[in-house]
Design an enzyme around this catalytic site. Structure first.
Site, PDB file in Angstrom:
ATOM      1  N   ASP A 367       0.854  -1.188   0.000  1.00  0.00           N
ATOM      2  CA  ASP A 367       0.000   0.000   0.000  1.00  0.00           C
ATOM      3  C   ASP A 367       0.893   1.243   0.000  1.00  0.00           C
ATOM      4  O   ASP A 367       2.122   1.145  -0.112  1.00  0.00           O
ATOM      5  CB  ASP A 367      -0.930  -0.052   1.218  1.00  0.00           C
ATOM      6  CG  ASP A 367      -2.247   0.681   1.016  1.00  0.00           C
ATOM      7  OD1 ASP A 367      -2.235   1.757   0.366  1.00  0.00           O
ATOM      8  OD2 ASP A 367      -3.282   0.206   1.509  1.00  0.00           O
ATOM      9  N   ASP A 480      -5.991   2.918  -6.913  1.00  0.00           N
ATOM     10  CA  ASP A 480      -6.881   3.317  -5.816  1.00  0.00           C
ATOM     11  C   ASP A 480      -7.213   4.804  -5.941  1.00  0.00           C
ATOM     12  O   ASP A 480      -6.635   5.521  -6.764  1.00  0.00           O
ATOM     13  CB  ASP A 480      -6.165   3.027  -4.494  1.00  0.00           C
ATOM     14  CG  ASP A 480      -7.100   3.081  -3.290  1.00  0.00           C
ATOM     15  OD1 ASP A 480      -8.327   3.088  -3.476  1.00  0.00           O
ATOM     16  OD2 ASP A 480      -6.581   3.105  -2.154  1.00  0.00           O
ATOM     17  N   GLU A 483     -11.749   7.904  -7.971  1.00  0.00           N
ATOM     18  CA  GLU A 483     -13.116   8.373  -8.275  1.00  0.00           C
ATOM     19  C   GLU A 483     -13.141   9.700  -9.089  1.00  0.00           C
ATOM     20  O   GLU A 483     -14.143   9.874  -9.801  1.00  0.00           O
ATOM     21  CB  GLU A 483     -13.905   8.535  -6.974  1.00  0.00           C
ATOM     22  CG  GLU A 483     -14.218   7.234  -6.280  1.00  0.00           C
ATOM     23  CD  GLU A 483     -12.990   6.597  -5.596  1.00  0.00           C
ATOM     24  OE1 GLU A 483     -12.921   5.354  -5.540  1.00  0.00           O
ATOM     25  OE2 GLU A 483     -12.104   7.347  -5.142  1.00  0.00           O
ATOM     26  N   ARG A 562     -10.535   0.680  -7.788  1.00  0.00           N
ATOM     27  CA  ARG A 562     -11.639   0.912  -6.849  1.00  0.00           C
ATOM     28  C   ARG A 562     -12.850   1.482  -7.566  1.00  0.00           C
ATOM     29  O   ARG A 562     -13.967   1.015  -7.379  1.00  0.00           O
ATOM     30  CB  ARG A 562     -11.199   1.840  -5.708  1.00  0.00           C
ATOM     31  CG  ARG A 562     -12.226   1.906  -4.585  1.00  0.00           C
ATOM     32  CD  ARG A 562     -11.685   2.587  -3.344  1.00  0.00           C
ATOM     33  NE  ARG A 562     -11.504   4.018  -3.521  1.00  0.00           N
ATOM     34  CZ  ARG A 562     -11.082   4.828  -2.556  1.00  0.00           C
ATOM     35  NH1 ARG A 562     -10.762   4.337  -1.371  1.00  0.00           N
ATOM     36  NH2 ARG A 562     -10.942   6.113  -2.774  1.00  0.00           N
ATOM     37  N   ASP A 578     -13.356  -0.241   1.129  1.00  0.00           N
ATOM     38  CA  ASP A 578     -12.920  -0.201   2.533  1.00  0.00           C
ATOM     39  C   ASP A 578     -13.975  -0.757   3.475  1.00  0.00           C
ATOM     40  O   ASP A 578     -14.556  -0.031   4.306  1.00  0.00           O
ATOM     41  CB  ASP A 578     -12.556   1.229   2.918  1.00  0.00           C
ATOM     42  CG  ASP A 578     -11.389   1.761   2.104  1.00  0.00           C
ATOM     43  OD1 ASP A 578     -10.668   0.951   1.504  1.00  0.00           O
ATOM     44  OD2 ASP A 578     -11.210   2.994   2.061  1.00  0.00           O
ATOM     45  N   HIS A 636      -6.444  -8.107   3.198  1.00  0.00           N
ATOM     46  CA  HIS A 636      -5.903  -6.741   3.279  1.00  0.00           C
ATOM     47  C   HIS A 636      -6.555  -6.008   4.440  1.00  0.00           C
ATOM     48  O   HIS A 636      -7.769  -6.136   4.658  1.00  0.00           O
ATOM     49  CB  HIS A 636      -6.187  -5.995   1.970  1.00  0.00           C
ATOM     50  CG  HIS A 636      -5.765  -4.564   1.960  1.00  0.00           C
ATOM     51  ND1 HIS A 636      -4.509  -4.145   2.311  1.00  0.00           N
ATOM     52  CD2 HIS A 636      -6.443  -3.438   1.623  1.00  0.00           C
ATOM     53  CE1 HIS A 636      -4.419  -2.832   2.193  1.00  0.00           C
ATOM     54  NE2 HIS A 636      -5.588  -2.378   1.783  1.00  0.00           N
TER      55      HIS A 636
END
Length: 898
Positions: A367, A480, A483, A562, A578, A636
């Site tokens: 990450d 990630d 958006e 994502r 998440d 994760h």
């Protein structure tokens, strides 16, 4: 029925609207147009809360007070809808057909309205084009013929010049007011029907609304958000779509936008409807049953798919948006990650302790904590000193390595940070309303955002990728925060007050403003405004990332995103975001994964054991068991939670997790073959039970069990402390995968034992599964001999297949560099047939073991290609095992017993 008032909209001599309010204590005026006694047939005229009688009057609509139509929670993150106070009258002004013409490809029509709606900038004249594209696919557009409007820039099949022959649908229209119906030719079932007097078509510049009746209340899709799989249209519900960095919650917009649904009809047939529109929107369902699409831009671009099975609907849908990609074989293995290992020493410790257990363990991830100051395409040379050597060791062990990259590019080091400097020079960053790069804030601080629709963006992204790969040779990328997420609303200086940042209507999204937690809608991208392209941002990043990886590696890779939008599955994969370490989120991971199969994104998973908060040993054991049947399997968690890799638990828990992983790796050839079928036909790899038993109404709401293909039924434990499962078994033959014990399903719930060490998996009679002995990595397991599992149906037959290639080369099916083998079994024999032989692995493809479920009598002997083999038979379970042989799968094989 008593109405508070009624009114009609009149046009005065200056063309302005005036409202004539008539007080009606007992409906003394003509209230026919408002007389809609069935409240479920009332369509919301005031979707922007709060509605008042005055506001309703100004829109020319009917008002009846009662239960509030919608309310905002204190946290302002959810919108609940119900019977509307303010609803459209039956004669609300809308469009009429002024010309209708049959064409070689279908129909074309002109629509016009003479009276404005209550929304600004009506498009007075519209064109409707209808294409009979295939016998199972109808396509129609409603658009402005005079002014070019934004249309979604994804590749779809070209519209035909000729009608498809023998279409499975019938199209009819009504001239005044305009309406269109699409019905199934064989049974008259509604596929799409806008002929609802109280649901007018509205097409204004920033408010477009169309409603359709549904065939039944059985609705699936319209994602993605946290919910059950079935969206029962017997209740009022709203689905808002505007990609948002939001941990999954009920009734709020999340990471993706998928305006596509599947509707099961009364006789068990299915159809699908897709609105190709990327603007912010609501999709409302109500108990009429009916659906309303309400978007704030673009055009109405619909596809209707006739199915008639759920699987065929998805196949027809992916024919439009793009077939799913074929993942590399290694991507089906077990992935391990956490946010904030903290140091290279801790990372090495986790790797070594899990290797020591000799569990199947395929891919190690990092990450953002591996980065230097959270800067993309860097690594922390202090905390992660020696990371390239760790990656070298990962590769030497036969494992793979995946890293995260976020779209936000730091502006804090001009002249010293190549991704920013080169991107600025190339002009590929999203610009604000004044034409300057828009500045937001994400993990590295002040950031700009790449415009992946820019012609130069993909090459810039590839160059950053290549330069960093020379330092840290990753095998896949995790996109990630795409958006895109922003830690300030809009930008560091806010947004404008223009019509894009402050539109006349905002769908029912969290916080009720478009720029919340993202960039300004008025921001400019190469193809259009961010207002139009926001929901596609993640998709465009994935497209550039996949293209760059193919160019860089020359083979298949893994891109996990994502954010998602239709066609993402053609380029990449998805995980559900998440989620929390709770039993609730363990359950909700199943409908999430099933729903994304509908969207043509088969490679999908959830963070095993949960991302947020501490897991427990029992929860993580049950989640690892369930996760062994996710298409994408990754454990994760976040930076503050305790370790949850398998080696972090007790010896007994570690052994249970290892057993679950070995079961997955044993099944990988079967899983990989299902992905081949998905890549080839668009069929999901995992499916709800109703996909295979559409006439069994008991299966329609089931989302605590699921199937792999048509062969495996998975029935996990989803509640704390449970050692039994109430599982539904459709009428069929089922075999316990571990023992071969037969269970005859009669369409009822059955209580089955589920001790902590077991997840219940049953093989459907009629199936043949290709298997392979597991090992610690697929690099090793792919060298092992194959096995097959045969499960006879009631007729004593079974069928299966194996797709096999090198597991990583691009386009192996398209180039013919693969093997395809079919297996057929009947009582007393199993025969294999080599359909295609285009791949010859150095280790060969050898079969050395066969399990046969449902053999009622003990055989005296068995032969493989005419040579005697060893027979093991259990009369209690009626399982026959044949081994003691080794034969080449690339030749015809004949196995017989008597």
């Amino acid at each position: 029925m008593k109405y508070d008032f009624c009114f009609k909209m009149l046009r005065n001599n200056h063309g302005l609207l005036a409202a004539l309010l008539i007080f009606v204590p007992l409906c003394s005026c003509d209230t026919t147009v408002c007389d809609i006694p069935n409240k479920n047939e009332r369509f919301d005229c005031h979707p922007d809360a709060p509605a008042t009688s005055t506001n309703c009057q100004s829109r020319g609509c009917c008002w009846q007070s009662g239960t509030p139509s919608k309310e905002q929670s204190e946290s302002d993150v959810r919108r609940v809808i119900n019977v509307p106070y303010c609803f459209y009258p039956k004669d609300y002004p809308t469009y009429n057909v002024t010309a209708w013409k049959e064409t070689d490809y279908g129909y074309t029509a002109s629509l016009a309205r003479s009276t404005p709606s209550s929304w600004p900038n009506d498009v007075k004249a519209l064109t409707l084009d209808i294409w009979f594209e295939t016998a199972q696919r109808l396509h129609f557009k409603i658009y402005d013929p005079n002014t070019k409007r934004y249309e979604v820039p994804i590749r779809t099949p070209p519209v035909p010049h000729q009608k498809a022959r023998n279409p499975e649908y019938i199209v009819k229209y009504r001239a005044s007011p305009f309406g269109i119906t699409v019905t199934r030719r064989t049974n008259g079932a509604i596929l799409f029907d806008t002929m609802i007097d109280s649901a007018p078509l509205i097409f204004a510049d920033q408010f477009i609304q169309i409603s359709s009746q549904l065939s039944t209340h059985l609705l699936y899709g319209i994602g993605g958000r946290k919910s059950t799989l079935l969206h029962n249209a017997s209740s009022w519900q709203q689905f808002a779509m505007w990609a948002r960095d939001q941990a999954p919650q009920f009734n709020t917009n999340l990471y993706g936008s998928h305006p596509f649904y599947i509707n099961i009809e009364r006789d068990g047939l299915s159809h699908g409807v897709f609105l190709l529109n990327s603007n912010a929107m609501d999709v409302d369902i109500q108990p009429m049953p009916a659906v309303t699409f309400r978007t704030i831009g673009g055009i109405l671009d619909f596809y209707v798919f006739t199915g008639p099975s759920t699987t065929s609907v998805v196949q027809q849908y992916t024919e439009v948006i793009g077939r799913p990609q074929m993942p590399p074989y290694w991507a089906l293995g077990f992935h391990l990650c956490r946010y904030n290992y903290g140091s290279v020493q801790k990372l090495k410790l986790v790797i070594e302790r899990n290797r020591k257990l000799k569990i199947p363990y395929e891919v190690q991830w990092n990450d953002i904590d591996y980065m230097d100051k959270h800067l993309d395409w860097t690594y922390d040379k202090v905390a992660y000193a020696g990371l390239p050597n760790v990656v070298k060791d990962i590769h030497n062990y036969g494992q793979k390595y995946v890293i995260i990259v976020d779209p936000g590019i730091s502006t804090d080091y001009p002249g010293k940070y190549k991704p920013y400097d080169e991107g600025l020079k190339s002009g590929i960053f999203v610009r604000n309303a004044t034409g300057q790069p828009l500045i937001g804030r994400v993990w590295p601080g002040s950031t700009v955002f790449p415009d992946f629709t820019h012609p130069g963006a993909a090459e810039w992204w590839y160059q950053q990728m290549k330069d960093f790969h020379d330092v840290l040779p990753f095998d896949g990328l995790w996109t990630d925060m795409n958006e895109p997420s922003n830690f300030v609303d809009g930008s560091t200086v806010g947004c404008t007050q223009n019509r894009l940042d402050r539109p006349p209507y905002v769908p029912g999204i969290a916080e009720n403003v478009l720029q919340a937690k993202t960039i300004c809608p008025s921001a400019q991208q190469y193809l259009s405004s961010h207002y139009n392209l926001h929901n596609m941002y993640g998709l465009t990043e994935v497209q550039a990332t996949q293209s760059g990886l193919h160019k860089l590696l020359g083979k298949r890779s893994l891109v996990v995103s994502r954010s998602s939008f239709p066609s993402l599955g053609h380029f990449g994969s998805h995980w559900s975001g998440d989620i929390s370490s709770t039993w609730e989120d363990l359950y909700y991971s199943i409908p999430a994964i099933l729903e994304y199969q509908f969207y043509g994104i088969p490679m999908v998973g959830a963070d095993i054991c949960g991302f947020q908060h501490d897991t427990t040993e029992e929860l993580c054991v049950r989640w690892m068991q369930l996760g062994a049947f996710y298409p994408f399997m990754r454990n994760h968690n976040d930076d503050t939670s305790k370790d949850q890799d398998p080696a972090a638990f007790s010896a007994s828990a570690r052994q249970i997790m290892k057993t679950a992983l070995e079961l997955r790796y044993w099944l990988l050839p079967y899983f990989y073959t299902r992905f081949h079928y998905s890549h080839l036909t668009g069929a999901p790899v995992v499916q709800p039970l109703f996909s295979h038993y559409p006439h069994d109404k008991n299966t329609y709401p089931i989302d605590k069990q699921f199937m792999w293909g048509s062969e495996l039924l998975i029935s996990p434990v989803l509640d704390q402390g449970q050692t039994e499962v109430r599982a539904y078994f459709p009428a069929d033959l089922w075999y316990d995968i571990y023992s071969g014990v037969r269970l005859t399903g009669v369409g009822s719930l059955v209580t089955i034992k589920a001790p902590l060490e077991k997840i219940n998996v049953h093989v459907r009679g009629g199936s043949i599964l290709p298997l392979q002995s597991p090992n610690v990595t697929t690099t090793q397991s792919r060298k092992n001999p194959f096995e097959i599992l045969v499960a006879f149906n009631a007729s004593g037959l079974a069928f299966g297949s194996l797709f096999w290639d090198d597991g990583e080369s691009l386009d192996t099916f398209e180039s013919g560099k693969y093997d395809f083998i079919e297996f057929n079994a009947r009582k007393g024999s199993v025969i294999s047939k080599v359909v295609k032989m285009g791949y010859h692995p150095a280790s060969g493809l050898y079969l050395n073991n066969v399990y046969i479920f449902g053999v009622s009598q003990a055989p005296k002997s068995a032969t493989v290609n005419g040579k005697m083999a060893i027979v093991h038979y259990n009369p209690q379970t009626q399982v026959l095992q044949i081994n003691g042989f080794s034969v080449d799968l690339l030749n015809m094989i004949s196995i017989k017993w008597q």
